[in-house]
Design a protein around this motif. Sequence first.
Motif, PDB file in Angstrom:
ATOM      1  N   SER A   1       0.813  -1.225   0.000  1.00  0.00           N
ATOM      2  CA  SER A   1       0.000   0.000   0.000  1.00  0.00           C
ATOM      3  C   SER A   1       0.839   1.266   0.000  1.00  0.00           C
ATOM      4  CB  SER A   1      -0.939   0.006   1.214  1.00  0.00           C
ATOM      5  OG  SER A   1      -1.914  -1.002   1.088  1.00  0.00           O
ATOM      6  N   THR A   2       2.120   1.130   0.344  1.00  0.00           N
ATOM      7  CA  THR A   2       3.050   2.262   0.270  1.00  0.00           C
ATOM      8  C   THR A   2       4.199   1.890  -0.654  1.00  0.00           C
ATOM      9  OG1 THR A   2       4.281   1.513   2.211  1.00  0.00           O
ATOM     10  CG2 THR A   2       2.453   3.043   2.584  1.00  0.00           C
ATOM     11  N   PHE A   3       5.032   2.860  -0.969  1.00  0.00           N
ATOM     12  CA  PHE A   3       6.102   2.678  -1.955  1.00  0.00           C
ATOM     13  C   PHE A   3       7.323   2.024  -1.300  1.00  0.00           C
ATOM     14  CE2 PHE A   3       9.011   4.790  -5.237  1.00  0.00           C
ATOM     15  CZ  PHE A   3       8.641   3.906  -6.243  1.00  0.00           C
ATOM     16  N   LEU A   4       7.142   0.786  -0.852  1.00  0.00           N
ATOM     17  CA  LEU A   4       8.172   0.080  -0.098  1.00  0.00           C
ATOM     18  C   LEU A   4       9.461  -0.100  -0.887  1.00  0.00           C
ATOM     19  CD1 LEU A   4       6.366  -2.848   1.771  1.00  0.00           C
ATOM     20  CD2 LEU A   4       7.264  -0.732   2.745  1.00  0.00           C
ATOM     21  N   GLU A   5       9.343  -0.259  -2.200  1.00  0.00           N
ATOM     22  CA  GLU A   5      10.536  -0.511  -2.996  1.00  0.00           C
ATOM     23  C   GLU A   5      11.533   0.644  -2.943  1.00  0.00           C
ATOM     24  OE1 GLU A   5       7.108  -0.056  -6.079  1.00  0.00           O
ATOM     25  OE2 GLU A   5       7.321  -0.441  -3.922  1.00  0.00           O
ATOM     26  N   ALA A   6      11.038   1.839  -2.620  1.00  0.00           N
ATOM     27  CA  ALA A   6      11.939   2.998  -2.510  1.00  0.00           C
ATOM     28  C   ALA A   6      12.755   2.961  -1.229  1.00  0.00           C
ATOM     29  CB  ALA A   6      11.132   4.293  -2.559  1.00  0.00           C
ATOM     30  N   ASP A   7      12.343   2.132  -0.265  1.00  0.00           N
ATOM     31  CA  ASP A   7      13.034   2.053   1.024  1.00  0.00           C
ATOM     32  C   ASP A   7      13.984   0.868   1.110  1.00  0.00           C
ATOM     33  OD1 ASP A   7      11.583   4.273   1.906  1.00  0.00           O
ATOM     34  OD2 ASP A   7       9.910   3.003   2.567  1.00  0.00           O
TER      35      ASP A   7
ATOM     36  N   GLY B   1       4.552   6.065  -8.785  1.00  0.00           N
ATOM     37  CA  GLY B   1       5.949   5.726  -8.996  1.00  0.00           C
ATOM     38  C   GLY B   1       6.217   4.258  -9.219  1.00  0.00           C
ATOM     39  N   ARG B   2       5.228   3.415  -8.957  1.00  0.00           N
ATOM     40  CA  ARG B   2       5.406   1.969  -9.130  1.00  0.00           C
ATOM     41  C   ARG B   2       5.411   1.623 -10.617  1.00  0.00           C
ATOM     42  NH1 ARG B   2       2.420  -0.780  -4.692  1.00  0.00           N
ATOM     43  NH2 ARG B   2       4.429  -0.382  -3.685  1.00  0.00           N
ATOM     44  N   LYS B   3       6.197   0.614 -10.995  1.00  0.00           N
ATOM     45  CA  LYS B   3       6.372   0.280 -12.410  1.00  0.00           C
ATOM     46  C   LYS B   3       5.465  -0.841 -12.892  1.00  0.00           C
ATOM     47  CE  LYS B   3      11.244   1.650 -12.373  1.00  0.00           C
ATOM     48  NZ  LYS B   3      12.660   1.191 -12.565  1.00  0.00           N
ATOM     49  N   LEU B   4       4.937  -1.648 -11.970  1.00  0.00           N
ATOM     50  CA  LEU B   4       4.065  -2.749 -12.348  1.00  0.00           C
ATOM     51  C   LEU B   4       2.742  -2.664 -11.602  1.00  0.00           C
ATOM     52  CD1 LEU B   4       6.493  -5.831 -12.413  1.00  0.00           C
ATOM     53  CD2 LEU B   4       5.415  -4.728 -14.380  1.00  0.00           C
ATOM     54  N   ASP B   5       1.733  -3.345 -12.128  1.00  0.00           N
ATOM     55  CA  ASP B   5       0.406  -3.310 -11.512  1.00  0.00           C
ATOM     56  C   ASP B   5       0.446  -3.792 -10.072  1.00  0.00           C
ATOM     57  OD1 ASP B   5      -0.751  -6.425 -11.607  1.00  0.00           O
ATOM     58  OD2 ASP B   5       0.693  -5.985 -13.180  1.00  0.00           O
ATOM     59  N   ASP B   6      -0.275  -3.092  -9.216  1.00  0.00           N
ATOM     60  CA  ASP B   6      -0.457  -3.519  -7.827  1.00  0.00           C
ATOM     61  C   ASP B   6      -1.917  -3.798  -7.507  1.00  0.00           C
ATOM     62  OD1 ASP B   6      -1.387  -0.898  -7.791  1.00  0.00           O
ATOM     63  OD2 ASP B   6       0.330  -0.119  -6.677  1.00  0.00           O
ATOM     64  N   ASP B   7      -2.777  -3.742  -8.536  1.00  0.00           N
ATOM     65  CA  ASP B   7      -4.216  -3.920  -8.347  1.00  0.00           C
ATOM     66  C   ASP B   7      -4.814  -4.422  -9.654  1.00  0.00           C
ATOM     67  OD1 ASP B   7      -6.838  -3.322  -6.882  1.00  0.00           O
ATOM     68  OD2 ASP B   7      -7.049  -2.114  -8.700  1.00  0.00           O
ATOM     69  N   ALA B   8      -5.566  -5.518  -9.583  1.00  0.00           N
ATOM     70  CA  ALA B   8      -6.163  -6.082 -10.792  1.00  0.00           C
ATOM     71  C   ALA B   8      -7.491  -6.736 -10.468  1.00  0.00           C
ATOM     72  CB  ALA B   8      -5.216  -7.106 -11.425  1.00  0.00           C
ATOM     73  N   ALA B   9      -8.377  -6.712 -11.434  1.00  0.00           N
ATOM     74  CA  ALA B   9      -9.665  -7.393 -11.323  1.00  0.00           C
ATOM     75  C   ALA B   9     -10.074  -7.859 -12.709  1.00  0.00           C
ATOM     76  CB  ALA B   9     -10.727  -6.474 -10.741  1.00  0.00           C
ATOM     77  N   ALA B  10     -10.855  -8.925 -12.763  1.00  0.00           N
ATOM     78  CA  ALA B  10     -11.266  -9.441 -14.068  1.00  0.00           C
ATOM     79  C   ALA B  10     -12.586 -10.176 -13.973  1.00  0.00           C
ATOM     80  CB  ALA B  10     -10.202 -10.383 -14.628  1.00  0.00           C
ATOM     81  N   LEU B  11     -13.387 -10.057 -15.012  1.00  0.00           N
ATOM     82  CA  LEU B  11     -14.496 -10.964 -15.269  1.00  0.00           C
ATOM     83  C   LEU B  11     -13.935 -12.147 -16.040  1.00  0.00           C
ATOM     84  CD1 LEU B  11     -17.215  -8.403 -16.434  1.00  0.00           C
ATOM     85  CD2 LEU B  11     -16.910  -9.364 -14.145  1.00  0.00           C
ATOM     86  N   LEU B  12     -14.449 -13.339 -15.749  1.00  0.00           N
ATOM     87  CA  LEU B  12     -13.928 -14.553 -16.359  1.00  0.00           C
ATOM     88  C   LEU B  12     -15.046 -15.359 -17.015  1.00  0.00           C
ATOM     89  CD1 LEU B  12     -11.750 -15.808 -13.344  1.00  0.00           C
ATOM     90  CD2 LEU B  12     -10.977 -14.381 -15.256  1.00  0.00           C
ATOM     91  N   LYS B  13     -14.679 -16.077 -18.076  1.00  0.00           N
ATOM     92  CA  LYS B  13     -15.540 -17.111 -18.645  1.00  0.00           C
ATOM     93  C   LYS B  13     -14.787 -18.433 -18.555  1.00  0.00           C
ATOM     94  CE  LYS B  13     -19.002 -14.533 -20.270  1.00  0.00           C
ATOM     95  NZ  LYS B  13     -20.394 -14.663 -19.774  1.00  0.00           N
TER      96      LYS B  13
END
Length: 382
Positions: free
Chosen positions: A171-177, A229-241
């Motif tokens: 939830s915070t920018f841990l990678e910077a620390d 500042g994050r480079k990759l997704d940290d949140d995703a959702a999807a409908l599925l079949k």
Amino acid sequence: MKIRYGMIGGGEGSFIGAVHRKAAALDSRFELVCGAFSSCPDKAKRSGTALGLSADRCYGSFADMMEAERKLPPAERMQAVSIVTPNHVHFAPAMMALDLGFHVIIDKPIAFSLEEAELLHAKVQETGLVLALTHTYTGYPMVKEARHRIAEGGLGAIRKIFVEYPQGWLSTFLEADGNKQAGWRTDPSKSGAGGATGDIGTHAANLAEYVSGLHITQICADINIVVEGRKLDDDAAALLKFSNGASGCLIATQVAAGEENNLKLRIYGEKGGCEWSHTDPNTLLWKPLDAPVQVLRAGTGYLCEAAQNGLRLPAGHPEGYLEAFANIYVSFAQAVHDHATGTYSGEEAYDFPGTADGVRGMRFVEGMIASGKSDQKWTPFG
């Protein structure tokens, strides 16, 4: 006889390496005999000696380890290798191990890209060796009980699947620390195309398919980078079949502040539903359409054989993450033993995730990212 294994990665400061070693040791089926525990040779050798290995079997690189081990007498050399590195260092050691005749157990996702996953799948088919993938949650006994009951028709035709995996640690920018775990997981050069999608979304998708017995066929995804500042997704959702026409929803987020590791699966069919949660893994809720909810518990005599085989303690004695992990190692050990005795018939005969699951995991990551970037509502998923 214990299976002699070596480890790649998992040195000082590693979370997952220690988990693998404990899981492998739990049922006394394995002996750690060598390792290349870090890309830094000094750290690798220091880590190995701290684990009680002799200095001459603590190697500075995975290539050195495998070349040296194959020259040892058959009764001494390692038989299998455990790969617990970041995603970008999965493919090369796994491919080299298979080429040199060593079995492989590897942390998920199987590789950095779909192309690498498919090459590993082809190599396993070519060599006939064993490769297991540690999708840990498939190792829980009550997950196996749900899978068994659904396969037996207990819910009838499956109609709806919900799987959610909320975490809050990013939830915070841990990678910077300088947080090591956050650092590589949010770095596209080390993690691959997906952040939360690859790290926990693959677990969610694999669990939904494993328990339901169905395959995802289409994805309609929303991919987000929430923390600036994050480079990759940290949140995703999807409908599925799914392959039988059922629909579903998947959530994989690492910015749900306050959540720990709250993976949950709910599956509904024409006769009822079931629910399993990682926060109470020894319980399975079974929900018939025309009867009260049943609370099924681990350690009890009414469970199926697969669930019983994954238990070590009687009812009321909690088992959890390490035991689920160990169940995959036990199945891998049986496959390696059967390979040595000429009775191995392929990964499909064993209850552990293999290269086919690894390929589907990478297709899931690439499909989620592609769908998230597309204006098209549904993206096919092979």
